[in-house]
Write a protein that holds these residues in place. Structure first.
Motif, PDB file in Angstrom:
ATOM      1  N   SER A 115      -3.357  48.605   8.547  1.00  0.00           N
ATOM      2  CA  SER A 115      -1.949  48.972   8.711  1.00  0.00           C
ATOM      3  C   SER A 115      -1.813  50.190   9.616  1.00  0.00           C
ATOM      4  CB  SER A 115      -1.328  49.268   7.337  1.00  0.00           C
ATOM      5  OG  SER A 115      -1.278  48.105   6.548  1.00  0.00           O
ATOM      6  N   VAL A 136       1.456  50.830  17.961  1.00  0.00           N
ATOM      7  CA  VAL A 136       2.875  50.965  18.299  1.00  0.00           C
ATOM      8  C   VAL A 136       3.164  52.347  18.876  1.00  0.00           C
ATOM      9  CG1 VAL A 136       5.193  51.116  17.312  1.00  0.00           C
ATOM     10  CG2 VAL A 136       3.684  49.251  16.645  1.00  0.00           C
ATOM     11  N   ALA A 194      11.412  51.498  12.593  1.00  0.00           N
ATOM     12  CA  ALA A 194      11.384  50.029  12.592  1.00  0.00           C
ATOM     13  C   ALA A 194      10.152  49.507  13.330  1.00  0.00           C
ATOM     14  CB  ALA A 194      12.659  49.483  13.225  1.00  0.00           C
ATOM     15  N   SER A 195       9.838  50.138  14.468  1.00  0.00           N
ATOM     16  CA  SER A 195       8.676  49.697  15.243  1.00  0.00           C
ATOM     17  C   SER A 195       7.383  49.975  14.492  1.00  0.00           C
ATOM     18  CB  SER A 195       8.654  50.405  16.599  1.00  0.00           C
ATOM     19  OG  SER A 195       9.817  50.117  17.340  1.00  0.00           O
ATOM     20  N   THR A 220       6.983  47.524  11.609  1.00  0.00           N
ATOM     21  CA  THR A 220       6.532  46.217  12.090  1.00  0.00           C
ATOM     22  C   THR A 220       5.045  46.242  12.404  1.00  0.00           C
ATOM     23  OG1 THR A 220       8.719  45.768  13.039  1.00  0.00           O
ATOM     24  CG2 THR A 220       6.876  44.453  13.851  1.00  0.00           C
ATOM     25  N   GLY A 221       4.600  47.313  13.062  1.00  0.00           N
ATOM     26  CA  GLY A 221       3.190  47.431  13.415  1.00  0.00           C
ATOM     27  C   GLY A 221       2.287  47.539  12.190  1.00  0.00           C
ATOM     28  N   THR A 224       2.205  44.156  10.235  1.00  0.00           N
ATOM     29  CA  THR A 224       1.448  43.171  11.017  1.00  0.00           C
ATOM     30  C   THR A 224      -0.034  43.494  10.997  1.00  0.00           C
ATOM     31  OG1 THR A 224       3.361  42.815  12.466  1.00  0.00           O
ATOM     32  CG2 THR A 224       1.207  42.091  13.274  1.00  0.00           C
TER      33      THR A 224
END
Length: 345
Positions: A116, A123, A133-134, A137-138, A141
């Motif tokens: 994580s 990012v 938010a970015s 997401t990173g 993912t």
């Protein structure tokens, strides 16, 4: 209905019955009370002094602009985030320890939290953005990609729990070196931002950071509790679980997804915070005298540990604040020594 010693039967609408482990219920109540006290101390004290009457006035919507800024937009969201992130890490650790049937089976030990962190660093350093938010997401993912990779390598070779941990440690070590390499190749400004995030800190938490953790917990806690029965059967071993009608692969994948999502959103919010996910379930189980991994006590214990650790991080070198990840790493190292040397069985 058969009465199970140590459990209380709670009748629910629709003819359903919920059995509650009495000691675990008392433990959760005591831990939540402790967490509430820590939150109150965190909000009421600090370098900026405020009287109790002004504090209450501010919490009710009054107070000066400075009081509102310090109390409502700095201290309170930080204290709430510590509770929620700690609860997410505690539940994630409980899930992974149950899957692996090993006290070392936590997302930070088996490399999922490192994955994580890798997603978050990519990012920040390669995509050139540090928006929440970015980063979220990173991190999610990266956590899922790492979990799938580790699970694929460790599946189908027997002794799944032990192999999962060893594979995760190896993959985590490789990803840690990748993370360090990314930081060395970044500009000085980006490297400082990434390194500060990588330490694990709640110093810059605001309300927009709190909402995603709350939403994820609201969705995944009921899902995880619904899988608590099959999860406890899985602790008996795959063959026994299959013989009792549990769909082993499906349940394990669902639990793995829930645990990774919980760890990922926690890392996105605060950065990597080591050892808490490993220690909280074991301490909760010891206090609650639970026959297996205790999910709700693990969440409550995680909330208490991170709230207390963050309060210590704020006050230890006041008025300077240190990242809470450094505090949990120091205390977690001592806990790991205890697990490896003193813990029996």
């Amino acid at each position: 209905m058969t009465t199970v010693p140590g459990f209380t039967a709670l009748k629910l609408p629709g003819g359903f019955t919920l059995r509650l482990h009495r000691r675990s219920t008392v433990t959760v109540a005591a831990l939540l009370t402790t967490a509430s006290i820590i939150v109150a101390v965190t909000v009421a004290t600090g370098a900026y002094e405020i009287t109790r009457s002004d504090l209450l006035h501010t919490l009710m919507g009054g107070g000066s602009d400075m009081d509102q800024f310090i109390v409502l937009r700095q201290r309170l969201p930080r204290a709430v985030a510590a509770v929620l992130v700690g609860a997410a890490l505690g539940l994630s650790g409980a899930v992974f320890q149950s899957i692996s049937r090993n006290p070392l089976g936590s997302p930070d030990v088996v490399g999922f939290a490192t994955g994580s962190a890798s997603g978050g660093l990519i990012v920040i350093l390669l995509a050139g953005t540090s928006s929440f938010a970015s980063i979220a997401t990173g991190t999610v993912t990266g956590g899922f990609a790492t979990a799938l990779f580790v699970y694929a390598l460790s599946a189908g070779h027997g002794k799944g729990g032990e192999r999962l941990i060893l594979t995760g440690i190896a993959v985590g070590a490789m990803l840690s070196s990748v993370n360090d390499y990314l930081i060395t190749r970044a500009t000085l400004e980006d490297a400082e931002t990434a390194k500060a995030w990588q330490f694990g800190s709640l110093n810059t938490i605001t309300w927009p950071h709190v909402t995603p953790v709350l939403v994820v917990l609201a969705v995944l806690v009921p899902l995880t509790l619904a899988l608590a029965g099959p999860m406890r059967v899985l602790e008996m071993g795959d063959d026994a679980a299959s013989g009792l009608g549990v769909e082993v692969a499906r349940v394990r994948i669902l639990l793995l997804a829930a645990g990774v999502a919980l760890a990922g959103v926690a890392v996105a919010t605060s950065g990597p915070i080591g050892f808490l996910a490993m220690a909280a379930p074991q301490l909760a189980r010891k206090v609650a005298h639970s026959p297996g991994i205790a999910l709700l006590p693990s969440m409550a214990m995680g909330a208490v540990l991170l709230s207390a650790g963050d309060l210590l991080a704020q006050r230890l070198l006041s008025p300077f604040q240190i990242p809470v990840g450094l505090v949990t790493a120091a205390l977690g190292g001592l806990y790991l020594l205890w697990v490896l040397t003193w813990r029996k069985g």
